[in-house]
Design a protein around this motif. Structure first.
Motif, short mmCIF file in Angstrom:
data_model
loop_
_atom_site.label_atom_id
_atom_site.label_comp_id
_atom_site.label_asym_id
_atom_site.label_seq_id
_atom_site.Cartn_x
_atom_site.Cartn_y
_atom_site.Cartn_z
N LEU A 164 0.84 -1.20 0.00
CA LEU A 164 0.00 0.00 0.00
C LEU A 164 0.87 1.24 0.00
O LEU A 164 2.10 1.17 0.11
CB LEU A 164 -0.96 0.01 1.18
CG LEU A 164 -0.46 -0.13 2.62
CD1 LEU A 164 0.33 1.09 3.09
CD2 LEU A 164 -1.64 -0.32 3.55
N SER A 165 0.22 2.39 -0.12
CA SER A 165 0.91 3.67 -0.06
C SER A 165 0.61 4.31 1.28
O SER A 165 -0.55 4.49 1.66
CB SER A 165 0.44 4.58 -1.19
OG SER A 165 1.05 5.86 -1.09
N TRP A 166 1.66 4.61 2.04
CA TRP A 166 1.51 5.27 3.33
C TRP A 166 2.30 6.57 3.31
O TRP A 166 3.47 6.60 2.96
CB TRP A 166 2.03 4.37 4.46
CG TRP A 166 1.88 4.97 5.83
CD1 TRP A 166 0.75 5.06 6.57
CD2 TRP A 166 2.92 5.57 6.60
NE1 TRP A 166 1.01 5.68 7.77
CE2 TRP A 166 2.34 6.00 7.82
CE3 TRP A 166 4.29 5.79 6.40
CZ2 TRP A 166 3.07 6.64 8.82
CZ3 TRP A 166 5.02 6.42 7.39
CH2 TRP A 166 4.41 6.84 8.58
N LEU A 201 -6.68 11.18 12.35
CA LEU A 201 -6.32 11.71 11.04
C LEU A 201 -5.04 12.53 11.19
O LEU A 201 -5.05 13.60 11.83
CB LEU A 201 -7.45 12.60 10.49
CG LEU A 201 -7.21 13.19 9.10
CD1 LEU A 201 -7.14 12.08 8.05
CD2 LEU A 201 -8.32 14.18 8.75
N PRO A 202 -3.91 12.03 10.67
CA PRO A 202 -2.63 12.72 10.85
C PRO A 202 -2.47 13.95 9.96
O PRO A 202 -1.64 13.99 9.04
CB PRO A 202 -1.61 11.63 10.51
CG PRO A 202 -2.31 10.76 9.53
CD PRO A 202 -3.76 10.76 9.95
N LYS A 203 -3.26 14.99 10.22
CA LYS A 203 -3.20 16.21 9.42
C LYS A 203 -1.82 16.84 9.45
O LYS A 203 -1.41 17.51 8.51
CB LYS A 203 -4.23 17.21 9.93
CG LYS A 203 -5.68 16.80 9.69
CD LYS A 203 -6.64 17.89 10.19
CE LYS A 203 -8.09 17.52 9.93
NZ LYS A 203 -9.02 18.55 10.43
N GLY A 204 -1.10 16.64 10.55
CA GLY A 204 0.22 17.24 10.68
C GLY A 204 1.21 16.76 9.64
O GLY A 204 2.22 17.41 9.39
N GLY A 212 0.97 14.93 0.60
CA GLY A 212 -0.13 15.81 0.23
C GLY A 212 -1.43 15.42 0.90
O GLY A 212 -1.53 14.36 1.53
N GLU A 213 -2.44 16.25 0.75
CA GLU A 213 -3.74 16.00 1.37
C GLU A 213 -4.32 14.65 0.96
O GLU A 213 -4.95 13.96 1.76
CB GLU A 213 -4.73 17.11 0.99
CG GLU A 213 -4.47 18.45 1.64
CD GLU A 213 -4.97 18.50 3.08
OE1 GLU A 213 -5.54 17.50 3.54
OE2 GLU A 213 -4.78 19.55 3.72
#
Length: 231
Positions: A164-166, A201-204, A212-213
């Motif tokens: 997967l993409s992390w 949700l790791p917005k940081g 990116g978002e």
């Protein structure tokens, strides 16, 4: 190939756990600095330990903050291990009261019953299989003293060597679903004191420039507080 055909782009080569966290680097600390459930678990552990002098290892220590820093500031003997050289370099700069070693948990072989506590925050996921997660929990049980404590957190999904993409980076991960994760802790010999499930949700990560978002999503989290029986 005809004019109407297009070649599919080859799948990106997955990064190893070491490559992944070297690439993310110390900015990982910013991405997860507001993880209240982690701070709560550290406070819980400090409440269980003597006021100072406990021997603790943090598996997958990252930059050393907040875990190693908070434990060492209380006067405990803290060792942080991590597979990423970039993380270990950052930890040595940022946390001067703890010791750090670049090491894969699978190569960590301390004497039996030599630690009072073990912490492992989201570190048994990248680059390991489900069998290795279970085996590591059993090994942790072995190098904890009777009455010692484990704080383990994971992303509780049933996945074994999943590509997967992390954080916008390709890698291979494994994890256990919630009930299987709890069963693995019990099967290792631990008594579960408390479990805590949440979403984060790791917005940081975006603010820190890691990705990116579109590369972040709300993660399920499972925190397990456990104790090695005294008899």
């Amino acid at each position: 190939m005809t004019a109407t055909e297009t070649a599919e782009a080859p799948a990106p080569t997955p990064l190893s756990a070491e490559q992944l966290f070297d690439a993310v680097g110390p900015a990982y600390e910013t991405a997860f600095e507001n993880l209240d459930t982690q701070h709560k678990s550290i406070r819980w552990l400090l409440d269980q330990l003597p006021s100072s002098g406990a021997k603790i290892v943090d598996i997958g220590c990252g930059t050393g903050k907040p875990v190693c820093y908070l434990l060492a500031e209380k006067g405990h003997d803290v060792l942080g291990i991590d597979i990423s050289g970039a993380m270990i370099d950052a930890a040595r700069e940022r946390v001067t009261k703890a010791k750090f070693e670049k090491l894969d948990i699978r190569d960590f072989n301390p004497p039996s019953e030599s630690f009072d506590a073990v912490t492992a925050y989201f570190s048994l996921i990248a680059g390991v299989s489900q069998d290795e997660i279970r085996a590591t929990l059993k090994r942790v049980f072995g190098f904890l003293k009777p009455g010692g404590f484990l704080v383990w957190s994971t992303v509780p999904l049933d996945a074994d060597n999943l590509n997967l993409s992390w954080m916008g980076r390709p890698t291979v991960v494994s994890s256990l679903g919630p009930e299987d994760a709890l069963a693995a802790v019990k099967d290792a010999g631990f008594e579960i004191v408390e479990e805590m499930r949440s979403q984060y949700l790791p917005k940081g990560a975006v603010e820190a420039g890691i990705c990116g978002e579109g590369d972040i999503w709300e993660e399920p989290h499972l925190f397990v507080y456990a104790k090695k029986p005294t008899a």
